[in-house]
Design an enzyme around this catalytic site. Structure first.
Site, mmCIF file in Angstrom:
data_model
loop_
_atom_site.group_PDB
_atom_site.id
_atom_site.type_symbol
_atom_site.label_atom_id
_atom_site.label_comp_id
_atom_site.label_asym_id
_atom_site.label_seq_id
_atom_site.Cartn_x
_atom_site.Cartn_y
_atom_site.Cartn_z
ATOM 1 N N GLN A 57 -58.027 -27.365 -12.081
ATOM 2 C CA GLN A 57 -57.342 -27.944 -13.392
ATOM 3 C C GLN A 57 -58.597 -28.645 -13.871
ATOM 4 O O GLN A 57 -58.326 -29.616 -14.652
ATOM 5 C CB GLN A 57 -56.375 -28.616 -13.003
ATOM 6 C CG GLN A 57 -55.063 -28.096 -12.739
ATOM 7 C CD GLN A 57 -54.279 -27.048 -13.793
ATOM 8 O OE1 GLN A 57 -54.845 -27.581 -15.152
ATOM 9 N NE2 GLN A 57 -53.888 -26.067 -13.663
ATOM 10 N N SER A 58 -59.684 -28.033 -14.287
ATOM 11 C CA SER A 58 -60.961 -28.768 -15.071
ATOM 12 C C SER A 58 -60.612 -28.639 -16.449
ATOM 13 O O SER A 58 -60.550 -27.701 -17.040
ATOM 14 C CB SER A 58 -61.963 -27.921 -14.322
ATOM 15 O OG SER A 58 -63.065 -28.495 -15.423
ATOM 16 N N ASN A 59 -60.844 -30.057 -16.992
ATOM 17 C CA ASN A 59 -60.808 -30.305 -18.284
ATOM 18 C C ASN A 59 -61.937 -29.683 -19.031
ATOM 19 O O ASN A 59 -62.095 -29.358 -19.919
ATOM 20 C CB ASN A 59 -60.427 -31.544 -18.730
ATOM 21 C CG ASN A 59 -59.144 -32.162 -18.255
ATOM 22 O OD1 ASN A 59 -58.079 -31.622 -18.629
ATOM 23 N ND2 ASN A 59 -59.257 -33.180 -17.669
#
Length: 339
Positions: free
Chosen positions: A75-77
């Site tokens: 879930q990398s921004n």
């Protein structure tokens, strides 16, 4: 210090707002809390990585790159903002996503930032947790170069001396806003992970003799490692700017008491912070970065770490899109569900 000497792609919505959080301040009984809204940088729901990418993607264009590769957690921004920036410039984006949590939840694997990665046209590969992800990325880059691609690689979080320029600029921007309002800032607090945000901020603050103590609330590494990573990058950033030695080791301070069970794993304090910011100020935090940073801020206030008369600015690094990958952490009333 003249940042216009460095290539930059102006895409972010800047300056981001600086707002007083009256209800949160009242709830906690002081100090006076302000927020620097880097969740409002404008690119694909915003976030702190956009500032870094303005400098990184300009460098990619100068090198005639036709594909950018980066890496991050599922879930990398950063991955989402890189995919969006690449789409805006018409450059192919390929992302390596590392499974750091071991979650088998379908929303975590496919919703939130992952959904947006693909909507922006990025291609992705997954890796198990614990690998040297920069080495994995370089291996993929070499494969693509062998196929004739012009590849530009971006480290996790966009955290190198080029990316950190974005947060040198943020320090200048924050000081300008404060000066224009006659606003004395006593402390600056934010979530720190891949080191680029904190390294850029401390370099900018020290270079301008701002006398504002900076506290990073860690979301992953132990204290000694986090501070070492930030300091080493700050040294490189200062050298790039032509002001070597401006940052001393004691200027770099991280508190890693709020990591919990690990990176990307929600904590009770973080989920309380999400609820408080949402209910009191209509501001959304994410469980990975901004909520743990806010949890540290809230707990330190409750413990009397700050004087009630102080003015504290919390830098919101963004990331609310990840909430949709963490729906299993809430019940239907928006409360935290302990795992």
């Amino acid at each position: 210090m003249h940042l216009a000497r460095y290539p930059r792609r102006f895409i972010a919505h800047l300056p981001t707002p600086l707002e007083r959080l009256d209800r949160l301040s009242k709830e906690l009984g002081g100090p006076e809390i302000w927020i620097k809204r880097d969740d409002c940088t404008g690119l694909s729901t915003g976030g702190n990585k956009t500032r870094k990418l303005e400098f990184l993607m300009a460098e990619a264009e100068l090198q005639d790159a036709d594909v950018v590769i980066t890496q991050g957690a599922t879930q990398s921004n950063h991955a989402r903002q890189t995919a969006a920036f690449a789409a805006k410039l018409g450059i192919q984006c390929h992302i390596l996503l590392e499974d750091r949590t071991g979650s088998n939840d379908a929303n975590y694997k496919n919703n939130g930032n992952v959904l947006l990665d693909h909507l922006h046209g990025a291609t992705t590969e997954t890796r198990p947790g614990g690998l040297d992800m920069n080495a994995e990325m370089e291996a993929v880059a070499e494969r693509m170069r062998a196929e004739g691609k012009k590849v530009y690689t971006i480290p996790g979080g966009g955290s190198n001396a080029t990316g950190a320029l974005g947060y040198v600029n943020c320090a200048f921007e924050l000081l300008g806003q404060a000066n224009d309002r006659g606003l004395r800032i006593d402390r600056l607090v934010h979530a720190t992970g891949s080191a680029g945000t904190q390294a850029g901020l401390i370099t900018g603050l020290k270079a301008t003799n701002a006398n504002i103590p900076l506290l990073g609330i860690g979301v992953r590494a132990p204290k000694a490692k986090q501070e070492e990573n930030v300091y080493n990058l700050a040294v490189k950033t200062a050298e790039k700017l032509g002001c070597p030695g401006v940052v001393a080791r004691e200027d770099v301070v991280a508190n890693t008491d709020y990591v919990g069970d690990g990176y990307g794993i929600p904590t009770e304090g973080g989920m309380e912070a999400i609820r408080m910011f949402a209910e009191l100020e209509s501001i959304l935090l994410d469980p990975v970065y901004s909520a743990k940073g806010a949890a540290g801020l809230i707990d330190l206030i409750r413990k009397g770490h700050f004087d009630k008369e102080e003015r504290v600015v919390f830098l919101h690094t963004g990331g609310a899109a990840a909430l949709f990958g963490y729906d299993a952490a809430f019940d239907f009333s928006g409360r935290w569900v302990a795992s």
